[in-house]
Scaffold this active site. Structure first.
Site, PDB file in Angstrom:
ATOM      1  CG  HIS A  83      -1.527   1.319   1.549  1.00 41.40           C
ATOM      2  ND1 HIS A  83      -2.521   1.893   0.803  1.00 41.40           N
ATOM      3  CD2 HIS A  83      -1.259   2.201   2.550  1.00 41.40           C
ATOM      4  CE1 HIS A  83      -2.844   3.057   1.336  1.00 41.40           C
ATOM      5  NE2 HIS A  83      -2.085   3.287   2.393  1.00 41.40           N
ATOM      6  CG  ASP A 112       7.038  19.558 -25.244  1.00 37.78           C
ATOM      7  OD1 ASP A 112       7.224  19.055 -24.130  1.00 37.78           O
ATOM      8  OD2 ASP A 112       6.364  18.993 -26.128  1.00 37.78           O
ATOM      9  CD1 TRP A 148       6.772   2.947   4.572  1.00 34.68           C
ATOM     10  CD2 TRP A 148       8.021   3.945   3.010  1.00 34.68           C
ATOM     11  NE1 TRP A 148       7.125   4.190   5.037  1.00 34.68           N
ATOM     12  CE2 TRP A 148       7.883   4.830   4.095  1.00 34.68           C
ATOM     13  CE3 TRP A 148       8.765   4.366   1.893  1.00 34.68           C
ATOM     14  CZ2 TRP A 148       8.479   6.102   4.117  1.00 34.68           C
ATOM     15  CZ3 TRP A 148       9.343   5.628   1.924  1.00 34.68           C
ATOM     16  CH2 TRP A 148       9.201   6.479   3.025  1.00 34.68           C
ATOM     17  CB  SER A 175      10.917   6.847 -13.673  1.00 39.05           C
ATOM     18  OG  SER A 175       9.810   7.701 -13.821  1.00 39.05           O
ATOM     19  CB  SER A 176      12.051  10.017  -9.556  1.00 38.04           C
ATOM     20  OG  SER A 176      11.056   9.168  -9.192  1.00 38.04           O
ATOM     21  CG  HIS A 259      12.615  14.373   6.758  1.00 38.60           C
ATOM     22  ND1 HIS A 259      11.479  14.165   7.489  1.00 38.60           N
ATOM     23  CD2 HIS A 259      12.644  15.691   6.479  1.00 38.60           C
ATOM     24  CE1 HIS A 259      10.857  15.310   7.667  1.00 38.60           C
ATOM     25  NE2 HIS A 259      11.545  16.266   7.068  1.00 38.60           N
ATOM     26  CD  GLU A 261       9.895  10.119  -1.777  1.00 37.13           C
ATOM     27  OE1 GLU A 261      10.842  10.524  -2.471  1.00 37.13           O
ATOM     28  OE2 GLU A 261       8.783   9.803  -2.243  1.00 37.13           O
ATOM     29  CE1 TYR A 263       8.450  19.429   4.815  1.00 38.66           C
ATOM     30  CE2 TYR A 263       9.874  17.680   5.620  1.00 38.66           C
ATOM     31  CZ  TYR A 263       8.960  18.676   5.852  1.00 38.66           C
ATOM     32  OH  TYR A 263       8.514  18.904   7.108  1.00 38.66           O
ATOM     33  CB  SER A 274       1.101  28.969  -3.592  1.00 41.15           C
ATOM     34  OG  SER A 274       1.602  28.459  -2.394  1.00 41.15           O
ATOM     35  CG  HIS A 308      12.693  13.503  12.462  1.00 41.41           C
ATOM     36  ND1 HIS A 308      12.540  14.754  11.930  1.00 41.41           N
ATOM     37  CD2 HIS A 308      12.218  12.656  11.518  1.00 41.41           C
ATOM     38  CE1 HIS A 308      11.993  14.648  10.719  1.00 41.41           C
ATOM     39  NE2 HIS A 308      11.789  13.391  10.463  1.00 41.41           N
ATOM     40  CG  HIS A 309      12.067   9.242  10.227  1.00 47.62           C
ATOM     41  ND1 HIS A 309      10.726   9.113  10.009  1.00 47.62           N
ATOM     42  CD2 HIS A 309      12.440  10.368   9.557  1.00 47.62           C
ATOM     43  CE1 HIS A 309      10.296  10.092   9.228  1.00 47.62           C
ATOM     44  NE2 HIS A 309      11.321  10.877   8.944  1.00 47.62           N
ATOM     45  CB  THR A 334       5.880  24.577   7.901  1.00 49.62           C
ATOM     46  OG1 THR A 334       7.025  23.792   7.581  1.00 49.62           O
ATOM     47  CG2 THR A 334       4.645  23.895   7.356  1.00 49.62           C
ATOM     48  CE  LYS A 337       6.406  26.869   1.415  1.00 47.75           C
ATOM     49  NZ  LYS A 337       5.954  27.474   0.160  1.00 47.75           N
ATOM     50  NE  ARG A 456       4.210   2.579  11.079  1.00 48.67           N
ATOM     51  CZ  ARG A 456       5.084   3.343  10.393  1.00 48.67           C
ATOM     52  NH1 ARG A 456       6.015   4.054  11.038  1.00 48.67           N
ATOM     53  NH2 ARG A 456       5.027   3.405   9.082  1.00 48.67           N
TER      54      ARG A 456
HETATM   55  C1  HEM Z   1       6.318  20.206  10.757  1.00 51.05           C
HETATM   56  C2  HEM Z   1       6.605  19.243   9.942  1.00 51.05           C
HETATM   57  C3  HEM Z   1       6.896  17.802  10.327  1.00 51.05           C
HETATM   58  C4  HEM Z   1       7.497  17.277  11.425  1.00 51.05           C
HETATM   59  C5  HEM Z   1       8.048  18.049  12.604  1.00 51.05           C
HETATM   60  C6  HEM Z   1       7.518  15.833  11.265  1.00 51.05           C
HETATM   61  C7  HEM Z   1       8.066  14.937  12.166  1.00 51.05           C
HETATM   62  C8  HEM Z   1       8.054  13.573  12.026  1.00 51.05           C
HETATM   63  C9  HEM Z   1       8.679  12.642  12.917  1.00 51.05           C
HETATM   64  C10 HEM Z   1       9.468  13.038  14.164  1.00 51.05           C
HETATM   65  C11 HEM Z   1       8.442  11.389  12.473  1.00 51.05           C
HETATM   66  C12 HEM Z   1       8.939  10.062  13.055  1.00 51.05           C
HETATM   67  C13 HEM Z   1       8.046   9.555  14.108  1.00 51.05           C
HETATM   68  C14 HEM Z   1       8.409   8.163  14.523  1.00 51.05           C
HETATM   69  O1  HEM Z   1       8.541   7.258  13.648  1.00 51.05           O
HETATM   70  O2  HEM Z   1       8.535   7.938  15.732  1.00 51.05           O
HETATM   71  C15 HEM Z   1       7.652  11.512  11.278  1.00 51.05           C
HETATM   72  C16 HEM Z   1       7.194  10.443  10.534  1.00 51.05           C
HETATM   73  C17 HEM Z   1       6.657  10.584   9.276  1.00 51.05           C
HETATM   74  N1  HEM Z   1       6.359  11.761   8.636  1.00 51.05           N
HETATM   75 FE1  HEM Z   1       6.535  13.634   9.414  1.00 51.05          FE
HETATM   76  N2  HEM Z   1       6.915  15.508  10.093  1.00 51.05           N
HETATM   77  C18 HEM Z   1       6.540  16.679   9.491  1.00 51.05           C
HETATM   78  C19 HEM Z   1       5.930  16.798   8.265  1.00 51.05           C
HETATM   79  C20 HEM Z   1       5.711  15.750   7.394  1.00 51.05           C
HETATM   80  C21 HEM Z   1       5.296  15.902   6.034  1.00 51.05           C
HETATM   81  C22 HEM Z   1       5.045  17.219   5.330  1.00 51.05           C
HETATM   82  C23 HEM Z   1       5.182  14.651   5.531  1.00 51.05           C
HETATM   83  C24 HEM Z   1       4.765  14.183   4.159  1.00 51.05           C
HETATM   84  C25 HEM Z   1       4.150  14.870   3.272  1.00 51.05           C
HETATM   85  C26 HEM Z   1       5.522  13.712   6.563  1.00 51.05           C
HETATM   86  C27 HEM Z   1       5.505  12.344   6.426  1.00 51.05           C
HETATM   87  C28 HEM Z   1       5.900  11.456   7.381  1.00 51.05           C
HETATM   88  C29 HEM Z   1       5.887  10.028   7.213  1.00 51.05           C
HETATM   89  C30 HEM Z   1       5.458   9.270   5.933  1.00 51.05           C
HETATM   90  C31 HEM Z   1       6.336   9.475   8.397  1.00 51.05           C
HETATM   91  C32 HEM Z   1       6.401   7.992   8.753  1.00 51.05           C
HETATM   92  C33 HEM Z   1       7.497   7.272   8.109  1.00 51.05           C
HETATM   93  C34 HEM Z   1       7.463   5.836   8.519  1.00 51.05           C
HETATM   94  O3  HEM Z   1       7.960   5.515   9.619  1.00 51.05           O
HETATM   95  O4  HEM Z   1       6.955   4.997   7.747  1.00 51.05           O
HETATM   96  N3  HEM Z   1       5.839  14.418   7.696  1.00 51.05           N
HETATM   97  N4  HEM Z   1       7.419  12.856  11.020  1.00 51.05           N
HETATM   98 CU   LIG Z   2      11.049  12.872   8.707  1.00 48.22          CU
END
Ligand code: HEM
Ligand SMILES: [Cu+2]
Lengths: 555, 50
Positions: A83, A112, A148, A175-176, A259, A261, A263, A274, A308-309, A334, A337, A456
């Site tokens: 997924h 183009d 993933w 591709s990307s 990370h 990614e 963004y 915008s 942070h992950h 952010t 914005k 999860r």
């Molecule tokens: C203020 C902005 C943001 C902060 C401070 C933030 C912070 C975090 C942190 C600390 C985690 C890890 C949590 C953990 O696994 O214990 C996380 C996970 C994640 N964040 Fe954010 N995030 C922000 C914005 C975003 C944005 C804009 C996206 C995507 C469009 C995003 C997508 C994700 C995803 C996909 C994960 C999970 C990844 C995974 O473990 O599979 N985050 N975020």
């Molecule tokens: Cu992150």
């Protein structure tokens, strides 16, 4: 065909520029036209959205009640993994590339993309990559099931799907990268001669910055998965502790890609929002230049926050502190914005057509996702949140009500330009309200589940989580159904409906609205200066036209 | 560099020149991408052989 809408130099075409190649193979397989390639990307993304959505339905079905009802745990894990891969690499990213293909050349007055044949190749790699990835579902042992994030050693236990997974990721990566190269080369070299960088619409700006992110991090992912491949098949031990390797190193490399990614998936969304908010607030974007700087700042910061992950993996105290504060800093640009979007609406004459509704929901709901992000950025509390449903709630708020909502908003906004027809506004509004209510029923309770400790990526859970899970599943089915309505609306609009004017929206500004709807197969083929007064921010920052005016006076 | 002026309408040659410049941009970016790939593999190699 003559273009009766504008007769300035921009859209003035002497000959018939609307001859499309005849026949399916010539028109679609061999196409080098940015609009047709954009359409291919968008159709592909919509198809993958449906495939990934079906997997989500299976997940929510199994989680409707505690206990195991419908699928084997092993298959459940394949569903969560696939997924995510399908949605990220198959739906969201290609949808943004599709929008870039369609809109960037028209927004900058280019005939183009800069490299049309490479453009064709960038797209046609994708169906092969996803055929390969999805084929693993039918292999003995099934599809990848280690998440993933592909962490070793778990991912290496996946039988032969590992090879398929790695090659599929390589192909998506190529591709990307090619798509990103094309975007940068186009924006840097193909702008109309009097269109400076600070005249560019924000969608173009955010994509330019996104493309640099892509080039910087997709090769890192490619490198990491290549070493997964050699660990699996060629007896290396890069990530194998028993052989002297280091599994944690993979996590660092993965998140150095991962990370940025996230963004990559949100910056173009910021660009779309915008574009839309000024149109329906009938005011120029508030703080245009600060928007550009904020985008660049977010992109820069996204490189220095990856761990942070990994707070729960364990790291020196200084590391935790650094990554905590660095992560919280992202909230500043952010916030700029969000402030600017609100400032754009302040005292505007707003109307609430479907694209605007989705954009407003984006501003509110994406901010909720941002807030939970800042919560998780606190290293000590993340030890509790990590790997719970709280994370799932966070990233679905930023990705579904963020990235996906922006894509939907953009689709409604530009569909009349693409198809020449207006969509049905009443159905659009139904789609909006149905989606927005159900998506909150779907994801908001997951915050509570996470705080209460539900992990999860599990097919079963203890009974105290039952109510919120049932609620979430009901929201999920409703949201899924709402998207079927979306497909119907798009289909109907493409087939027919009220004719759209060139400008489509009363408040719309930008070169794309100076060409007829549907946009002719070739636009801006007379490559020359464009009328900057047609741009939302065109004249304000036009140093070039100032110089020209002075030249005029001297003569 | 192309000339920035409102007077001369850009000709077909100008488009061709822009595409040529774009190809140069593309080659540079492709080399950067390959370098990033090589460097990330090198980092792991380096770490693994310590
Ligand atoms: C203020 C902005 C943001 C902060 C401070 C933030 C912070 C975090 C942190 C600390 C985690 C890890 C949590 C953990 O696994 O214990 C996380 C996970 C994640 N964040 Fe954010 N995030 C922000 C914005 C975003 C944005 C804009 C996206 C995507 C469009 C995003 C997508 C994700 C995803 C996909 C994960 C999970 C990844 C995974 O473990 O599979 N985050 N975020
Ligand atoms: Cu992150």
């Amino acid at each position: 065909m003559s273009q009766d809408i504008t007769h300035d130099e921009v859209a003035h075409d002497h000959h018939d520029h609307d001859h499309k190649p005849k026949g399916f193979v010539k028109r679609w397989l061999m196409t080098t036209n940015h609009k047709d390639i954009g359409t291919l990307y968008l159709v592909f993304a919509l198809a993958m959205f449906m495939v990934g959505g079906a997997m989500a339905m299976i997940i929510r079905l199994e989680l409707f009640q505690p206990g195991l009802q419908f699928v084997e745990p092993a298959f459940f894990n394949q569903m969560t993994t696939m997924h995510a891969l399908v949605m990220i690499f198959g739906a969201v990213m290609p949808a943004f590339v599709g929008l870039a293909n369609w809109m960037i050349p028209m927004m900058i007055g280019a005939p183009d993309m800069a490299l049309p044949r490479m453009n064709n190749w960038s797209f046609w790699i994708l169906p092969f990559a996803f055929t390969m990835l999805l084929a693993t579902l039918f292999m003995p042992g099934g599809a990848p099931a280690g998440g993933w994030t592909m962490y070793p050693p778990l991912v290496l236990q996946g039988g032969h799907n590992v090879g398929f997974l790695v090659f599929a990721v390589h192909m998506m990566g190529i591709s990307s990268i090619m798509g990103a190269i094309n975007v940068i080369a186009t924006i840097m070299n193909m702008r109309a001669p009097n269109l400076g960088y600070l005249n560019m619409p924000l969608f173009v700006w955010t994509w330019l910055i996104t493309a640099f992110l892509l080039i910087a991090v997709m090769p890192v992912l490619a490198g990491a998965v290549t070493m997964i491949l050699t660990d699996r098949y060629f007896d290396t031990s890069f990530f194998n502790a028993a052989g002297g390797g280091d599994p944690v190193l993979f996590q660092h490399i993965f998140w150095f890609f991962g990370h940025p990614e996230v963004y990559i998936m949100i910056l173009p969304a910021f660009g779309i929002i915008s574009e839309i908010i000024p149109t329906f607030a009938r005011k120029p974007l508030f703080g245009y230049v600060s928007m550009v700087y904020a985008t660049a700042a977010i992109a820069f910061l996204s490189f220095i926050v990856w761990a942070h992950h990994m707070f729960s993996v364990g790291m020196p105290l200084g590391g935790s502190l650094y990554f905590m504060y660095a992560t919280m800093m992202i909230a500043v640009p952010t916030g700029v914005k969000i402030f600017n979007w609100v400032g754009t609406m302040w005292r505007g004459s707003m109307t609430f057509e479907t694209p605007m509704l989705f954009s407003l929901a984006f501003v509110v709901l994406f901010t909720i996702g941002g807030f939970s992000g800042v919560m998780m950025a606190l290293a000590p509390v993340d030890l509790q949140y990590h790997d719970t449903y709280f994370i799932v709630a966070h990233f679905h708020y930023v990705l579904v009500t963020g990235a996906v909502y922006a894509i939907i908003a953009g689709a409604y906004y530009w569909l009349p330009k693409w198809s020449g027809h207006m969509y049905n506004e009443r159905l659009g509004k139904i789609h909006f309200w149905w989606s927005t209510i159900s998506v909150n029923v779907l994801f908001f309770p997951q915050h509570f589940l996470g705080l209460a400790g539900m992990p999860r990526r599990i097919p079963d859970y203890s009974t105290q989580f039952a109510e919120f899970n049932m609620m979430s599943s009901i929201g999920g089915f409703a949201f899924g159904l709402a998207q079927v309505l979306f497909v119907y609306i798009v289909w109907k609009t493409v087939r027919g409906g009220e004719k759209a004017t060139a400008q489509v929206w009363e408040g719309a500004k930008g070169l794309e609205w100076t060409v007829p709807s549907p946009a002719p197969h070739h636009t801006f083929s007379e490559f020359g200066p464009v009328d900057l007064s047609k741009l939302a921010n065109g004249e304000k920052f036009s140093i070039l036209s100032d110089i020209d005016e002075k030249d005029d006076k001297q003569k | 560099m192309r000339k920035m002026t409102n007077k001369n309408k850009q000709t077909e040659e100008q488009v061709a020149a822009n595409r040529k410049a774009a190809r140069k941009t593309a080659v540079i970016l492709a080399v950067v991408a390959l370098a990033v790939f090589a460097y990330s593999v090198y980092v792991v190699f380096d770490h693994a052989t310590k």
